[in-house]
Write a protein that holds these residues in place. Sequence first.
Motif, PDB file in Angstrom:
ATOM      1  N   ASN A 119       0.853  -1.185   0.000  1.00 10.17           N
ATOM      2  CA  ASN A 119       0.000   0.000   0.000  1.00 10.17           C
ATOM      3  C   ASN A 119       0.898   1.247   0.000  1.00 10.17           C
ATOM      4  O   ASN A 119       0.876   2.058   0.913  1.00 10.17           O
ATOM      5  N   ALA A 120       1.736   1.294  -1.025  1.00 11.05           N
ATOM      6  CA  ALA A 120       2.733   2.351  -1.250  1.00 11.05           C
ATOM      7  C   ALA A 120       3.947   2.197  -0.339  1.00 11.05           C
ATOM      8  O   ALA A 120       4.080   1.210   0.380  1.00 11.05           O
ATOM      9  N   LEU A 121       4.856   3.187  -0.404  1.00  7.14           N
ATOM     10  CA  LEU A 121       6.202   2.964   0.170  1.00  7.14           C
ATOM     11  C   LEU A 121       6.222   2.910   1.696  1.00  7.14           C
ATOM     12  O   LEU A 121       6.968   2.119   2.269  1.00  7.14           O
ATOM     13  N   THR A 122       5.417   3.727   2.333  1.00 10.43           N
ATOM     14  CA  THR A 122       5.385   3.683   3.806  1.00 10.43           C
ATOM     15  C   THR A 122       5.100   2.256   4.245  1.00 10.43           C
ATOM     16  O   THR A 122       5.744   1.715   5.157  1.00 10.43           O
ATOM     17  N   HIS A 123       4.134   1.658   3.578  1.00 13.46           N
ATOM     18  CA  HIS A 123       3.754   0.288   3.914  1.00 13.46           C
ATOM     19  C   HIS A 123       4.865  -0.697   3.555  1.00 13.46           C
ATOM     20  O   HIS A 123       5.099  -1.678   4.282  1.00 13.46           O
ATOM     21  N   PHE A 145      17.101  12.101   7.631  1.00 13.53           N
ATOM     22  CA  PHE A 145      16.287  10.996   7.107  1.00 13.53           C
ATOM     23  C   PHE A 145      14.813  11.346   7.191  1.00 13.53           C
ATOM     24  O   PHE A 145      14.420  12.269   7.926  1.00 13.53           O
ATOM     25  N   TRP A 146      14.007  10.604   6.453  1.00 11.57           N
ATOM     26  CA  TRP A 146      12.555  10.832   6.441  1.00 11.57           C
ATOM     27  C   TRP A 146      11.998  10.484   7.822  1.00 11.57           C
ATOM     28  O   TRP A 146      12.135   9.341   8.279  1.00 11.57           O
ATOM     29  N   GLY A 147      11.366  11.481   8.451  1.00 15.05           N
ATOM     30  CA  GLY A 147      10.917  11.333   9.839  1.00 15.05           C
ATOM     31  C   GLY A 147       9.976  10.160  10.073  1.00 15.05           C
ATOM     32  O   GLY A 147       9.904   9.624  11.182  1.00 15.05           O
ATOM     33  N   ASN A 148       9.251   9.746   9.058  1.00 14.04           N
ATOM     34  CA  ASN A 148       8.275   8.675   9.272  1.00 14.04           C
ATOM     35  C   ASN A 148       8.924   7.305   9.483  1.00 14.04           C
ATOM     36  O   ASN A 148       8.242   6.354   9.862  1.00 14.04           O
ATOM     37  N   TYR A 149      10.243   7.205   9.270  1.00 15.38           N
ATOM     38  CA  TYR A 149      10.912   5.943   9.652  1.00 15.38           C
ATOM     39  C   TYR A 149      10.772   5.724  11.157  1.00 15.38           C
ATOM     40  O   TYR A 149      10.820   4.587  11.624  1.00 15.38           O
ATOM     41  N   ASN A 150      10.606   6.839  11.903  1.00 14.14           N
ATOM     42  CA  ASN A 150      10.418   6.696  13.352  1.00 14.14           C
ATOM     43  C   ASN A 150       9.167   5.891  13.661  1.00 14.14           C
ATOM     44  O   ASN A 150       9.214   4.940  14.436  1.00 14.14           O
ATOM     45  N   LEU A 193      18.992   2.958   2.785  1.00 11.20           N
ATOM     46  CA  LEU A 193      19.622   3.803   1.768  1.00 11.20           C
ATOM     47  C   LEU A 193      18.498   4.482   0.994  1.00 11.20           C
ATOM     48  O   LEU A 193      17.710   3.808   0.330  1.00 11.20           O
ATOM     49  N   ASN A 194      18.404   5.798   1.123  1.00 14.37           N
ATOM     50  CA  ASN A 194      17.300   6.536   0.498  1.00 14.37           C
ATOM     51  C   ASN A 194      17.866   7.663  -0.371  1.00 14.37           C
ATOM     52  O   ASN A 194      18.251   8.698   0.124  1.00 14.37           O
ATOM     53  N   PHE A 195      17.904   7.412  -1.671  1.00 16.50           N
ATOM     54  CA  PHE A 195      18.410   8.400  -2.626  1.00 16.50           C
ATOM     55  C   PHE A 195      17.466   8.467  -3.821  1.00 16.50           C
ATOM     56  O   PHE A 195      17.165   7.407  -4.375  1.00 16.50           O
ATOM     57  N   ILE A 230      16.308  -0.299   0.588  1.00 19.99           N
ATOM     58  CA  ILE A 230      16.550   0.790  -0.367  1.00 19.99           C
ATOM     59  C   ILE A 230      15.229   1.499  -0.627  1.00 19.99           C
ATOM     60  O   ILE A 230      14.323   0.937  -1.245  1.00 19.99           O
ATOM     61  N   ASP A 231      15.114   2.711  -0.112  1.00 21.31           N
ATOM     62  CA  ASP A 231      13.882   3.488  -0.281  1.00 21.31           C
ATOM     63  C   ASP A 231      14.046   4.355  -1.527  1.00 21.31           C
ATOM     64  O   ASP A 231      14.692   5.396  -1.497  1.00 21.31           O
ATOM     65  N   ASP A 232      13.446   3.884  -2.610  1.00 16.49           N
ATOM     66  CA  ASP A 232      13.592   4.559  -3.910  1.00 16.49           C
ATOM     67  C   ASP A 232      12.406   5.463  -4.230  1.00 16.49           C
ATOM     68  O   ASP A 232      12.023   5.600  -5.400  1.00 16.49           O
ATOM     69  N   ALA A 233      11.838   6.103  -3.192  1.00 17.22           N
ATOM     70  CA  ALA A 233      10.612   6.889  -3.400  1.00 17.22           C
ATOM     71  C   ALA A 233      10.737   7.889  -4.552  1.00 17.22           C
ATOM     72  O   ALA A 233       9.811   8.060  -5.329  1.00 17.22           O
ATOM     73  N   TYR A 234      11.893   8.545  -4.653  1.00 14.32           N
ATOM     74  CA  TYR A 234      12.036   9.644  -5.637  1.00 14.32           C
ATOM     75  C   TYR A 234      12.849   9.213  -6.854  1.00 14.32           C
ATOM     76  O   TYR A 234      13.432  10.049  -7.544  1.00 14.32           O
ATOM     77  N   PHE A 235      12.850   7.922  -7.107  1.00 15.42           N
ATOM     78  CA  PHE A 235      13.668   7.396  -8.196  1.00 15.42           C
ATOM     79  C   PHE A 235      13.383   8.126  -9.517  1.00 15.42           C
ATOM     80  O   PHE A 235      12.230   8.400  -9.859  1.00 15.42           O
ATOM     81  N   ALA A 267       4.837   3.868  -7.257  1.00  9.82           N
ATOM     82  CA  ALA A 267       4.388   4.891  -8.195  1.00  9.82           C
ATOM     83  C   ALA A 267       4.158   6.250  -7.526  1.00  9.82           C
ATOM     84  O   ALA A 267       4.120   7.272  -8.217  1.00  9.82           O
ATOM     85  N   THR A 268       4.041   6.272  -6.206  1.00  7.89           N
ATOM     86  CA  THR A 268       3.610   7.492  -5.487  1.00  7.89           C
ATOM     87  C   THR A 268       4.232   8.778  -6.023  1.00  7.89           C
ATOM     88  O   THR A 268       3.527   9.673  -6.475  1.00  7.89           O
ATOM     89  N   LYS A 269       5.565   8.857  -5.939  1.00 13.10           N
ATOM     90  CA  LYS A 269       6.243  10.106  -6.316  1.00 13.10           C
ATOM     91  C   LYS A 269       6.711  10.055  -7.760  1.00 13.10           C
ATOM     92  O   LYS A 269       6.755  11.070  -8.433  1.00 13.10           O
ATOM     93  N   GLU A 270       7.089   8.858  -8.202  1.00 13.26           N
ATOM     94  CA  GLU A 270       7.603   8.706  -9.573  1.00 13.26           C
ATOM     95  C   GLU A 270       6.533   9.025 -10.603  1.00 13.26           C
ATOM     96  O   GLU A 270       6.828   9.568 -11.656  1.00 13.26           O
TER      97      GLU A 270
HETATM   98  C1  LIG Z   1      11.854   8.899   1.529  1.00 17.39           C
HETATM   99  C2  LIG Z   1      10.397   8.612   1.485  1.00 17.39           C
HETATM  100  N1  LIG Z   1       9.985   7.345   1.510  1.00 17.39           N
HETATM  101  C3  LIG Z   1       8.681   7.038   1.477  1.00 17.39           C
HETATM  102  C4  LIG Z   1       7.721   8.024   1.437  1.00 17.39           C
HETATM  103  C5  LIG Z   1       6.272   7.647   1.482  1.00 17.39           C
HETATM  104  O1  LIG Z   1       5.777   7.241   0.289  1.00 17.39           O
HETATM  105  P1  LIG Z   1       4.287   6.732   0.144  1.00 17.39           P
HETATM  106  O2  LIG Z   1       3.417   7.935   0.101  1.00 17.39           O
HETATM  107  O3  LIG Z   1       4.325   5.956  -1.117  1.00 17.39           O
HETATM  108  O4  LIG Z   1       3.972   5.883   1.328  1.00 17.39           O
HETATM  109  C6  LIG Z   1       8.099   9.357   1.424  1.00 17.39           C
HETATM  110  C7  LIG Z   1       7.061  10.419   1.408  1.00 17.39           C
HETATM  111  O5  LIG Z   1       7.206  11.518   1.822  1.00 17.39           O
HETATM  112  C8  LIG Z   1       9.473   9.665   1.447  1.00 17.39           C
HETATM  113  O6  LIG Z   1       9.891  10.922   1.442  1.00 17.39           O
END
Ligand SMILES: Cc1ncc(COP(=O)(O)O)c(C=O)c1O
Length: 429
Positions: A119-123, A145-150, A193-195, A230-235, A267-270
Amino acid sequence: MNPQAEELNDIIRKKSIPVFDLLSERGKNIFFPKKGILGQTAEAKGTKINATIGAAIEDDGSPMRLEALASKVDLDPSLVFPYAPSFGRPDIRAKWKSMIYSKNPSLQKREISLPVVTNALTHGISMAGYLFVDPGDEVIVPSLFWGNYNLTLVNAYGARFNKFNLFKKGGVDLEALEETLNEGKPGKKLIILNFPNNPSGYTPTQAETESIVSILNESAEKGNKIAAIIDDAYFGLVYEKGIAKESIFAPLSNLHKNVLAVKVDGATKEDYVWGFRTGFVTYAIKGGDAELYNALESKTAGAIRGNISNAPNISQSLLYNAFNSNDYSLQKQAKYQTMLSRYEAVKEALQTKKYQKYFQALPFNSGYFMCIQLAEGLKGEEVRQLLIKNYSIGTISLNNILRIAFSAVAAKDIKEMFEGIYKACKACS
Ligand SMILES: Cc1ncc(COP(=O)(O)O)c(C=O)c1O
């Protein structure tokens, strides 16, 4: 332990002891129930009278649906209203896999798993936490780092973050990464690794990427077993030459028998579909084969089944259609150009000398964001609040750093935004 989990564990242990050792207790225990409702439903597929699944069917055999909804969606109802499998729709899984190969040519024909839909990258991050993080496990993250990793890893699975300093002399602090990775006795290591990075908007150069890969390789040689998430959200949103264009998943996919690459993307950001909630988890390890990957996919789908059951069918179907549309690449290219023009406008605005008194940009070259480091004595939160109140400008404050989502600002407004930030800093100093 459920015998179906044991069956998967036996396969994983036989194929790769490091992968087995990387699994959390939850990860070891999970399985996709082959013999439950879903398995029995699958076996009944095609029967004349099918009274298995908990969904309603019209008398003509199509999914039961309200016209108020169906009339708004220009897709066959079978692609929209029924559940998607917990693994994800087979068509989009295969398509995304082929897209991973075409976006990362250096993967060539190397074997990787079939992506499992999340259900997208957070999930996806959360499911990686489920499978690999035990309470108290250390997860290595950069200092920015992206705060939601917390919430996804610390609150949910009891991870402890071990941060390494991200930047030194305008690039990645490779020594800090290496030191942190090799701290303590050899054993299980988890690293994100998030790039392009959130919040900095930085992607390592090609040379830095190679160094990161060899740091991981040397650490694996020392006996560390590493799961690289590997968090490729902004690939794909890379704006400078010489910056890694492929995901670091490609070189890690057959780096070492002790390095499991866990690619979390979507697909979220890409593809600019934040509300669709479609992401993927894909695995690769040197020597990995279909049997190992099937077992990991089953564990992932089992975790998903017990968590959200399955991701939205309508989003997967819409995306699958878009990916196969003739215009997809052109349209994506047009949006990239818009993002690039905003990035260029930021770079141009930052040429203004007077800004240096109050703020300096951290390294950035990609993604949705960039950060400015405020001069000593300035408080990010104070500047942020004044920006809203007096200048109608919204930013995110991270201590004495402001994160600026240039992705959300028209190129024509970027100069005005930095002028406002300058004035707010001046007023706060
Ligand atoms: C690095 C990173 N990973 C994941 C996400 C979350 O992506 P999604 O909305 O697909 O859950 C974000 C959104 O801000 C992000 O910045």
